[in-house]
Design an enzyme around this catalytic site. Structure first.
Site, PDB file in Angstrom:
ATOM      1  CD  GLU A  39      15.048  14.651 -16.322  1.00 27.22           C
ATOM      2  OE1 GLU A  39      14.190  15.512 -16.065  1.00 27.22           O
ATOM      3  OE2 GLU A  39      14.803  13.616 -16.974  1.00 27.22           O
ATOM      4  CG  ASP A  43      16.030  19.182 -11.069  1.00 34.17           C
ATOM      5  OD1 ASP A  43      16.007  20.228 -11.738  1.00 34.17           O
ATOM      6  OD2 ASP A  43      15.304  18.992 -10.088  1.00 34.17           O
ATOM      7  CG  ASP A 112      14.324  16.326 -19.399  1.00 33.77           C
ATOM      8  OD1 ASP A 112      14.250  17.306 -18.633  1.00 33.77           O
ATOM      9  OD2 ASP A 112      13.324  15.729 -19.847  1.00 33.77           O
ATOM     10  CD  GLU A 115      17.393  19.194 -15.164  1.00 35.08           C
ATOM     11  OE1 GLU A 115      17.048  20.256 -14.611  1.00 35.08           O
ATOM     12  OE2 GLU A 115      16.611  18.243 -15.364  1.00 35.08           O
TER      13      GLU A 115
END
Length: 227
Positions: A39, A43, A112, A115
């Site tokens: 994640e 991101d 999440d 990502e």
């Protein structure tokens, strides 16, 4: 066709290393080999990909306008919409407690996971392929987005609303940090005051202080039905 084959068709990407996809779908409540590091990676890649797309799409926009549009496109509710389109909740591995609490429907967990899948794709086949997949996911969203006030992030919208009502600004406080330095989860309390009294306290989590604060502000906006 197994269930992960179906998911690969939905996201438009076929993994060479299916173990990466399995890890991306694994919440920290389910196993020690979970998706938080992926994640973290995803991101950054998502933010870069959307920033680059907006940079070329809006050559006349200034930094602030581009930043607000990017924030709109990468914020939790937008990612959760993508997750629901992919039906990620049907594929995720969650601990029994999260399952009982409906974690597979929670926006923060779904966002999440999106990502984490991005991070997994980048490790699987590199950045060039990954950024193209992201652009495919965002094709309609990028086509529809325009500069304007509605692109302001949740904290900004909440602040402007309270200022317009001559109310005190919200306060944000980190009340807990879990995990190791490279994959921490921040818990933030946001308190909204009215006429000197504390009316409500909202709690939200995120992989950074900024994300947790934005998630808390988003909760308040929904509660107050502020667009």
């Amino acid at each position: 066709m197994n269930h992960l084959d179906r998911l690969e068709r939905k996201i438009g990407y076929c993994f060479n290393d299916i173990a990466l996809l399995k890890q991306a779908l694994t919440h920290r409540s389910a196993a020690t080999q979970h998706n938080e590091r992926l994640e973290f990676l995803g991101d950054s890649i998502l933010n870069f990909t959307i920033a680059e797309a907006l940079y070329h799409q809006f050559p006349r926009c200034n930094e602030g306008e581009l930043s607000r549009m990017r924030a709109t496109l990468v914020r939790e509710p937008t990612l959760a919409i993508l997750a629901r389109q992919f039906e990620l909740g049907d594929y995720m591995s969650l601990g029994s407690g999260e399952l009982k609490n409906g974690g597979f429907r929670r926006e923060s967990i779904l966002a999440d996971c999106v990502e984490a899948i991005i991070g997994a794709m980048s490790l699987d086949q590199g950045l060039a392929v990954t950024t193209q997949v992201i652009r495919n996911w965002y094709q309609q969203l990028l086509a529809e987005i325009k500069p304007g006030d509605n692109q302001k992030d949740a904290k900004t919208r909440l602040q402007e609303y309270l200022q317009g009502k001559h109310l005190p600004l919200p306060t944000y406080e980190v009340v807990n940090i879990q995990g190791e330095a490279h994959c921490q989860i921040f818990t933030v309390e946001c308190k909204v005051k009215s006429a000197g009294k504390i009316d409500r306290t909202f709690v939200a989590k995120g992989s950074s202080r900024r994300k947790a604060e934005q998630a808390a502000a988003e909760q308040i906006l929904k509660e107050l039905d502020i667009k």
